[in-house]
Design an enzyme around this catalytic site. Structure first.
Site, short mmCIF file in Angstrom:
data_model
loop_
_atom_site.label_atom_id
_atom_site.label_comp_id
_atom_site.label_asym_id
_atom_site.label_seq_id
_atom_site.Cartn_x
_atom_site.Cartn_y
_atom_site.Cartn_z
N ARG A 7 0.87 -1.17 0.00
CA ARG A 7 0.00 0.00 0.00
C ARG A 7 0.90 1.22 0.00
O ARG A 7 1.98 1.19 0.61
CB ARG A 7 -0.88 0.04 1.27
N GLU A 26 -3.47 7.50 -4.52
CA GLU A 26 -3.87 6.99 -5.83
C GLU A 26 -5.18 7.62 -6.28
O GLU A 26 -6.06 7.84 -5.44
CB GLU A 26 -4.03 5.47 -5.75
N HIS A 57 -1.31 0.36 -9.83
CA HIS A 57 -1.94 -0.55 -8.86
C HIS A 57 -2.64 -1.70 -9.58
O HIS A 57 -3.86 -1.85 -9.52
CB HIS A 57 -2.93 0.19 -7.94
#
Ligand code: 8YV
Length: 324
Positions: free
Chosen positions: A235, A264, A282
């Protein structure tokens, strides 16, 4: 009311596998990211018993869940559930589920892909060919995995799948996690800085959330050193992004491969400006095959729960059968 069809709220993406999986078993409502969540649930508050949280920009906070007095279960799409206040849910009798295992191999594949891209400069070399530069001169030689040891940060299910791949690649593996893992033969480092000092690559694959926030900080990056490569598959919150940018700019470390970012889908301009870092959007689990399995498990947890069969994959904060 035992046979009443439950009202289920999909928060985020109304993906077909999830909608089709739930529709025969409940009355579905859909809260899209751009809608005001509090206003949307106000007229439904007394009815909603289940939530599917699906690739949403929204977090399921205690504040939001407490608007729904009949809420029984939150089914989170993704193995990471830093998106849900699971501790609060557990204290208030609300079940939380996630989608473990079905994505292990995919994320591990991507981790190796990102590692190879970063070490061997594969995206840069591909851009070189497209830019017509090969005809002028050969692409320069790159770094290699051959002389490196990888320190895996987090030896959970995905960490183990990454370890297996690295072994097959002939790359030595060591690891750091909160506790040594049963049945894992790689050397264990209780101290992350100590491991960073001894390896040339840090492969980060721990859960997000408060416990791991900025685990990879300036001190760890300094210990990794000028030949060091950071790969983050976990993360964005796990890495102090400012410290990372500084470490890359100052050449405290060599380079980085990042699948995840602090905010993000925003990627800091400083990272975009560096040609030697490799940036993925991602996509660790992002194949059609694996996302379908994750969608299915997200729906199946709710279906199983409302059929009275309990959750399929409860998170540790909400064990099943319930304790005490
Ligand atoms: C998903 C992930 O892309 O499972 C996870 O925790 O990070 C990914 O597989 C993510 O959850 C999408 O929101």
């Amino acid at each position: 009311m035992a046979n009443e069809k439950p009202d289920i709220l999909i928060v985020g993406a109304a993906k077909p596998v999830i909608v089709e999986g739930l529709t025969p078993h409940g009355t579905i409502h859909h809260l899209a990211d751009q809608q005001d969540g509090t206003a949307f649930v106000a007229p439904l508050a007394e009815r909603i018993r289940g939530i599917a949280l699906v690739q949403s920009g929204r977090r399921l906070t205690a504040e939001f869940m407490s608007l729904l007095p009949r809420l029984e279960i939150v089914s989170n799409f993704g193995v990471g559930y830093d998106t849900v206040d699971a501790a609060w849910a557990g204290q208030h009798g609300i079940m939380v589920t996630n989608t473990p295992d079905v994505l292990n191999e995919e994320v591990a594949d991507t981790a190796l892909g990102l590692l190879l891209c970063t070490v061997r400069e594969l995206p840069q070399a591909e851009r070189y060919v497209r830019a017509g530069k090969w005809v002028e001169k050969n692409y320069p030689l790159s770094q290699s995995l051959r002389d490196r040891t990888v320190g895996v940060v987090g030896m959970g299910r995905i960490g183990k799948a990454i370890g297996r791949r690295l072994e097959a690649f002939g790359v030595p593996v060591v690891y750091h996690s909160r506790h040594p893992q049963a049945g894992v033969a790689y050397k264990y480092y209780p101290d992350l800085v100590g491991m960073a000092r001894d390896v040339d690559v840090l492969m980060v694959i721990v859960p997000g959330g408060a416990a791991t926030k900025h685990l990879i900080n300036a001190e760890v990056l300094a210990a990794l050193g000028p030949n060091g490569i950071l790969i983050n598959m976990a993360r964005g919150s796990v890495v102090d992004e400012e410290a990372l940018i500084k470490a890359l700019q100052d050449k405290t470390i060599l380079t980085a491969g990042l699948d995840v970012f602090a905010k993000e889908p925003q990627v800091p301009q400083e990272l975009l400006a560096m040609d030697h870092v490799v940036l993925f959007p991602h996509l660790g689990s992002g194949s059609i095959h694996t996302r379908k399995a994750m969608d299915q498990l997200t729906a199946d947890n709710l279906v199983s729960w409302f059929a009275g069969k309990g959750p399929i994959t409860p998170v540790p904060e909400t064990p099943w059968p319930r304790k005490g």
